[in-house]
Design a protein around this motif. Structure first.
Motif, PDB file in Angstrom:
ATOM      1  N   THR A  96       0.813  -1.217   0.000  1.00 40.49           N
ATOM      2  CA  THR A  96       0.000   0.000   0.000  1.00 40.49           C
ATOM      3  C   THR A  96       0.853   1.278   0.000  1.00 40.49           C
ATOM      4  OG1 THR A  96      -1.662  -1.225   1.273  1.00 40.49           O
ATOM      5  CG2 THR A  96      -1.974   1.137   1.074  1.00 40.49           C
ATOM      6  N   ASN A  97       1.889   1.349   0.837  1.00 40.72           N
ATOM      7  CA  ASN A  97       2.844   2.470   0.825  1.00 40.72           C
ATOM      8  C   ASN A  97       2.170   3.818   1.057  1.00 40.72           C
ATOM      9  OD1 ASN A  97       5.002   0.601  -0.048  1.00 40.72           O
ATOM     10  ND2 ASN A  97       3.925   0.617  -2.004  1.00 40.72           N
ATOM     11  N   VAL A  98       1.385   3.906   2.125  1.00 38.40           N
ATOM     12  CA  VAL A  98       0.619   5.127   2.367  1.00 38.40           C
ATOM     13  C   VAL A  98       1.528   6.325   2.614  1.00 38.40           C
ATOM     14  CG1 VAL A  98      -1.096   6.234   3.848  1.00 38.40           C
ATOM     15  CG2 VAL A  98      -1.315   3.801   3.289  1.00 38.40           C
ATOM     16  N   PHE A  99       2.546   6.159   3.469  1.00 37.86           N
ATOM     17  CA  PHE A  99       3.400   7.291   3.815  1.00 37.86           C
ATOM     18  C   PHE A  99       4.094   7.854   2.579  1.00 37.86           C
ATOM     19  CE2 PHE A  99       7.591   8.899   5.406  1.00 37.86           C
ATOM     20  CZ  PHE A  99       7.105   9.995   6.101  1.00 37.86           C
ATOM     21  N   PRO A 106       6.095   8.504  -6.332  1.00 35.14           N
ATOM     22  CA  PRO A 106       5.492   7.462  -7.171  1.00 35.14           C
ATOM     23  C   PRO A 106       5.399   6.152  -6.390  1.00 35.14           C
ATOM     24  CG  PRO A 106       7.272   8.584  -8.341  1.00 35.14           C
ATOM     25  CD  PRO A 106       7.347   9.038  -6.912  1.00 35.14           C
ATOM     26  N   ASN A 107       4.395   5.342  -6.697  1.00 32.55           N
ATOM     27  CA  ASN A 107       4.236   4.069  -5.999  1.00 32.55           C
ATOM     28  C   ASN A 107       5.141   2.981  -6.569  1.00 32.55           C
ATOM     29  OD1 ASN A 107       2.945   2.607  -3.917  1.00 32.55           O
ATOM     30  ND2 ASN A 107       1.591   1.604  -5.403  1.00 32.55           N
ATOM     31  N   ASP A 108       5.679   3.191  -7.758  1.00 28.22           N
ATOM     32  CA  ASP A 108       6.609   2.239  -8.362  1.00 28.22           C
ATOM     33  C   ASP A 108       8.002   2.467  -7.777  1.00 28.22           C
ATOM     34  OD1 ASP A 108       7.307   0.339 -10.755  1.00 28.22           O
ATOM     35  OD2 ASP A 108       8.770   1.984 -10.828  1.00 28.22           O
ATOM     36  N   PRO A 109       8.679   1.414  -7.283  1.00 28.10           N
ATOM     37  CA  PRO A 109       9.971   1.619  -6.621  1.00 28.10           C
ATOM     38  C   PRO A 109      11.054   2.173  -7.542  1.00 28.10           C
ATOM     39  CG  PRO A 109       9.472  -0.738  -6.853  1.00 28.10           C
ATOM     40  CD  PRO A 109       8.231   0.004  -7.199  1.00 28.10           C
ATOM     41  N   VAL A 110      11.038   1.806  -8.815  1.00 28.07           N
ATOM     42  CA  VAL A 110      12.046   2.319  -9.733  1.00 28.07           C
ATOM     43  C   VAL A 110      11.825   3.808  -9.979  1.00 28.07           C
ATOM     44  CG1 VAL A 110      13.007   2.143 -12.059  1.00 28.07           C
ATOM     45  CG2 VAL A 110      12.365   0.059 -10.816  1.00 28.07           C
ATOM     46  N   GLU A 111      10.567   4.185 -10.235  1.00 25.80           N
ATOM     47  CA  GLU A 111      10.257   5.601 -10.434  1.00 25.80           C
ATOM     48  C   GLU A 111      10.536   6.404  -9.158  1.00 25.80           C
ATOM     49  OE1 GLU A 111       6.402   6.322 -11.967  1.00 25.80           O
ATOM     50  OE2 GLU A 111       6.594   4.904 -13.627  1.00 25.80           O
ATOM     51  N   ARG A 169      -2.172 -13.150   6.724  1.00 25.39           N
ATOM     52  CA  ARG A 169      -0.881 -13.079   6.029  1.00 25.39           C
ATOM     53  C   ARG A 169       0.124 -14.043   6.648  1.00 25.39           C
ATOM     54  NH1 ARG A 169       1.134  -7.129   4.719  1.00 25.39           N
ATOM     55  NH2 ARG A 169       2.569  -8.405   3.501  1.00 25.39           N
ATOM     56  N   GLU A 170       0.070 -14.222   7.963  1.00 31.02           N
ATOM     57  CA  GLU A 170       0.959 -15.184   8.614  1.00 31.02           C
ATOM     58  C   GLU A 170       0.650 -16.616   8.182  1.00 31.02           C
ATOM     59  OE1 GLU A 170       0.394 -14.379  12.718  1.00 31.02           O
ATOM     60  OE2 GLU A 170       1.620 -12.536  12.695  1.00 31.02           O
ATOM     61  N   GLN A 171      -0.577 -16.822   7.716  1.00 34.63           N
ATOM     62  CA  GLN A 171      -0.969 -18.146   7.220  1.00 34.63           C
ATOM     63  C   GLN A 171      -0.699 -18.303   5.725  1.00 34.63           C
ATOM     64  OE1 GLN A 171      -5.084 -18.708   8.358  1.00 34.63           O
ATOM     65  NE2 GLN A 171      -4.659 -18.210  10.514  1.00 34.63           N
ATOM     66  N   GLY A 172      -0.045 -17.294   5.137  1.00 34.66           N
ATOM     67  CA  GLY A 172       0.359 -17.400   3.740  1.00 34.66           C
ATOM     68  C   GLY A 172      -0.530 -16.679   2.750  1.00 34.66           C
ATOM     69  N   LYS A 173      -1.591 -15.998   3.223  1.00 36.49           N
ATOM     70  CA  LYS A 173      -2.466 -15.271   2.298  1.00 36.49           C
ATOM     71  C   LYS A 173      -1.784 -13.982   1.818  1.00 36.49           C
ATOM     72  CE  LYS A 173      -5.986 -18.105   2.885  1.00 36.49           C
ATOM     73  NZ  LYS A 173      -7.117 -17.681   3.728  1.00 36.49           N
ATOM     74  N   ARG A 174      -2.038 -13.618   0.561  1.00 34.35           N
ATOM     75  CA  ARG A 174      -1.498 -12.388   0.012  1.00 34.35           C
ATOM     76  C   ARG A 174      -2.327 -11.195   0.489  1.00 34.35           C
ATOM     77  NH1 ARG A 174      -2.028 -11.601  -5.169  1.00 34.35           N
ATOM     78  NH2 ARG A 174      -0.327 -10.089  -5.239  1.00 34.35           N
ATOM     79  N   SER A 175      -1.631 -10.060   0.666  1.00 36.51           N
ATOM     80  CA  SER A 175      -2.311  -8.837   1.096  1.00 36.51           C
ATOM     81  C   SER A 175      -2.996  -8.197  -0.104  1.00 36.51           C
ATOM     82  CB  SER A 175      -1.297  -7.865   1.712  1.00 36.51           C
ATOM     83  OG  SER A 175      -1.936  -6.673   2.100  1.00 36.51           O
ATOM     84  N   THR A 176      -4.285  -8.467  -0.245  1.00 36.11           N
ATOM     85  CA  THR A 176      -5.067  -7.907  -1.346  1.00 36.11           C
ATOM     86  C   THR A 176      -6.229  -7.113  -0.777  1.00 36.11           C
ATOM     87  OG1 THR A 176      -6.526  -9.836  -1.473  1.00 36.11           O
ATOM     88  CG2 THR A 176      -4.493  -9.907  -2.788  1.00 36.11           C
ATOM     89  N   HIS A 177      -6.837  -6.301  -1.632  1.00 39.24           N
ATOM     90  CA  HIS A 177      -7.992  -5.527  -1.173  1.00 39.24           C
ATOM     91  C   HIS A 177      -9.173  -6.440  -0.850  1.00 39.24           C
ATOM     92  CE1 HIS A 177      -5.625  -2.110  -2.116  1.00 39.24           C
ATOM     93  NE2 HIS A 177      -5.609  -2.351  -3.408  1.00 39.24           N
ATOM     94  N   ALA A 178      -9.291  -7.546  -1.581  1.00 44.19           N
ATOM     95  CA  ALA A 178     -10.354  -8.512  -1.282  1.00 44.19           C
ATOM     96  C   ALA A 178     -10.172  -9.111   0.104  1.00 44.19           C
ATOM     97  CB  ALA A 178     -10.369  -9.610  -2.342  1.00 44.19           C
ATOM     98  N   LEU A 179      -8.910  -9.339   0.492  1.00 42.68           N
ATOM     99  CA  LEU A 179      -8.638  -9.867   1.828  1.00 42.68           C
ATOM    100  C   LEU A 179      -9.113  -8.875   2.884  1.00 42.68           C
ATOM    101  CD1 LEU A 179      -7.300 -11.930   3.742  1.00 42.68           C
ATOM    102  CD2 LEU A 179      -5.151 -10.680   3.433  1.00 42.68           C
ATOM    103  N   TYR A 180      -8.841  -7.587   2.687  1.00 43.98           N
ATOM    104  CA  TYR A 180      -9.272  -6.576   3.647  1.00 43.98           C
ATOM    105  C   TYR A 180     -10.796  -6.514   3.736  1.00 43.98           C
ATOM    106  CZ  TYR A 180      -4.761  -4.486   4.777  1.00 43.98           C
ATOM    107  OH  TYR A 180      -3.502  -4.264   5.269  1.00 43.98           O
ATOM    108  N   VAL A 181     -11.472  -6.588   2.608  1.00 45.44           N
ATOM    109  CA  VAL A 181     -12.937  -6.525   2.617  1.00 45.44           C
ATOM    110  C   VAL A 181     -13.521  -7.694   3.400  1.00 45.44           C
ATOM    111  CG1 VAL A 181     -14.997  -6.669   1.174  1.00 45.44           C
ATOM    112  CG2 VAL A 181     -13.106  -5.198   0.480  1.00 45.44           C
ATOM    113  N   ARG A 182     -12.971  -8.880   3.186  1.00 42.80           N
ATOM    114  CA  ARG A 182     -13.461 -10.057   3.920  1.00 42.80           C
ATOM    115  C   ARG A 182     -13.263  -9.891   5.427  1.00 42.80           C
ATOM    116  NH1 ARG A 182     -10.894 -12.893  -0.298  1.00 42.80           N
ATOM    117  NH2 ARG A 182      -9.149 -13.470   1.063  1.00 42.80           N
ATOM    118  N   LEU A 226      -7.115   2.245  -1.764  1.00 41.79           N
ATOM    119  CA  LEU A 226      -7.653   1.005  -2.326  1.00 41.79           C
ATOM    120  C   LEU A 226      -7.214   0.967  -3.782  1.00 41.79           C
ATOM    121  CD1 LEU A 226     -11.268   0.866  -0.844  1.00 41.79           C
ATOM    122  CD2 LEU A 226      -9.299  -0.549  -0.218  1.00 41.79           C
ATOM    123  N   GLY A 227      -6.128   0.235  -4.051  1.00 38.33           N
ATOM    124  CA  GLY A 227      -5.517   0.306  -5.374  1.00 38.33           C
ATOM    125  C   GLY A 227      -4.966   1.703  -5.576  1.00 38.33           C
TER     126      GLY A 227
END
Length: 322
Positions: A96-99, A106-111, A169-182, A226-227
C-alpha cells in the motif's frame, strides 16, 4: 553523502533483481551502506545505530509502511532533532505504501528511486509532523512503550481488521484488497460493541466525547489507498499540523453501509459525516480510554489490545527527502 539503505527482503512488490538495480542506482550518487533486515524490529535497530553514530547523513527505507515505521522509530529513539539527525528517504516496496504516496512519491519503486535521486540533486526536502502514542499514566497500560507513527493509528474496530489481516498473512495469504474486505465483514460480525461504543476521547479544556466504537487517528491525508483510489477518513489532516481524529459511535448494518460508502467516495474536500460521526482537527494532546480492552494499531501494524492510549501530535519532527 553517506547513507544507509535499510532493505526489507520480504517487501511484497520488489524482487531480488529489482532491489539490485535500485541499490546500484543509489550507490552511483551516495556513499552507500546496505543492510538487510533479518527480524521484526531490525530496521529500528539499524536506524537507531545510524542516528547515534553521527556519521550517517541519510537513511533510506526500502520496504512497506512497517519498515518505514521501524526506521522512523529508530531515528527518533532519543527524540526529534530535524537539523542534527539523518534525513529520511523512502523507496516504496510494500502493498500500500501510504506514507510514501502521501508525500507525493510514485508508488513504483524504480520511479520512486529516480524521484529520490532528483530530490537529492535539487536539495529538496521538507520537515514533517508525526504522531506519538504512549501508555497513559495511572492506567494498566502506562508501561506500554512509546512509539511514533507516520500516517495513522487506530483504536477499536479498524485495528481489529488490521489484526485479522495480519493473521491471514501469517498463514500465507497475500495482502489484497479482497482480503481486507473479507476481514472487515468478519470483524463486523464479531464486534461486540458495535451498537454502543466503549471509547471515550479526552482532551484538555474540552468536554469528553463518549461511546465511540471506532477511532481513527490521522497524521496526514489520505488515510489509506484502495488500489489507486485514495481514501480520506480525515481530509484536513496534514504533515504540517498535529493530529486529526475520526470517531464513529454506531456501527449497525445501515451505519456501516453508509460510512463505508462515504469512505469509498471520500475526497480531499469531504470525508465521513453524519449523526454518529465525530471529526476533530489539529489535536496536539488527547487520550483514548476504553471500558474494555480493544485492539490497537499504528501504521498498519497490530500492537495487541489496550484500554488507554495517550497521543501527541509533534510538528516538525523529521526531515524527509522528497
Amino acid at each position: 553523502m553517506r547513507a544507509l539503505l535499510v532493505v526489507n527482503p520480504a517487501a511484497t512488490t520488489t524482487s531480488g533483481r529489482t532491489r539490485d538495480v535500485l541499490i546500484h542506482a543509489l550507490a552511483s550518487d551516495l556513499k552507500l551502506e546496505v543492510a538487510m533486515t533479518e527480524y521484526r524490529g531490525h530496521a529500528r535497530d539499524l536506524a537507531r545505530r545510524a542516528a547515534e553514530g553521527g556519521e550517517t547523513e541519510l537513511v533510506v527505507a526500502l520496504g512497506g509502511d512497517g519498515t518505514v515505521n521501524e526506521v522512523v522509530n529508530g531515528l527518533l529513539h532519543n527524540g526529534p532533532a530535524p537539523e542534527s539527525l539523518p534525513g529520511l528517504a523512502v523507496v516504496p516496496g510494500g502493498s500500500t505504501n501510504v506514507f510514501a504516496r502521501a508525500l507525493g512519491l510514485p508508488n513504483d519503486p524504480v520511479e520512486a528511486t529516480g524521484a529520490l535521486l532528483d530530490a537529492l540533486h535539487d536539495h529538496s526536502e521538507r520537515t514533517v509532523g508525526l504522531g506519538l502514542a504512549a501508555g497513559t499514566p495511572g492506567t494498566e497500560d502506562e508501561g506500554a512503550p512509546t512509539r511514533w507513527f507516520t500516517f495513522c493509528a487506530g483504536f477499536g474496530f479498524d485495528a481489529g481488521v488490521v489484526g485479522r489481516v495480519e493473521q491471514q498473512r501469517e498463514q500465507g495469504k497475500r495482502s489484497t484488497h479482497a482480503l481486507y474486505v473479507r476481514q472487515v465483514m468478519r470483524q463486523f460480525l464479531k464486534e461486540q460493541h458495535r451498537r454502543r461504543g466503549t471509547i471515550t476521547l479526552e482532551r484538555p479544556g474540552e468536554d469528553p466525547v463518549h461511546d465511540l466504537v471506532l477511532s481513527i487517528v490521522c497524521n496526514t491525508a489520505p488515510w489509506t489507498y484502495l488500489g489507486n483510489r485514495p481514501v480520506y477518513a480525515s481530509p484536513e489532516a496534514s504533515f504540517d499540523t498535529a493530529l486529526d481524529v475520526l470517531g464513529l459511535s454506531k456501527l449497525s448494518a445501515p451505519a456501516v453501509a453508509r460510512y463505508a460508502t462515504q469512505l469509498l467516495t471520500s475526497s480531499p474536500e469531504r470525508g465521513p459525516h453524519g449523526k454518529h460521526a465525530v471529526s476533530l482537527h489539529d489535536l496536539t494532546d488527547f487520550t483514548l480510554h476504553s471500558q474494555a480492552p480493544l485492539p490497537f494499531q499504528m501504521d498498519g501494524d497490530h500492537l495487541g489490545v489496550r484500554t488507554s492510549v495517550t497521543f501527541t501530535g509533534v510538528r516538525r519532527a523529521l526531515r524527509v527527502i522528497v
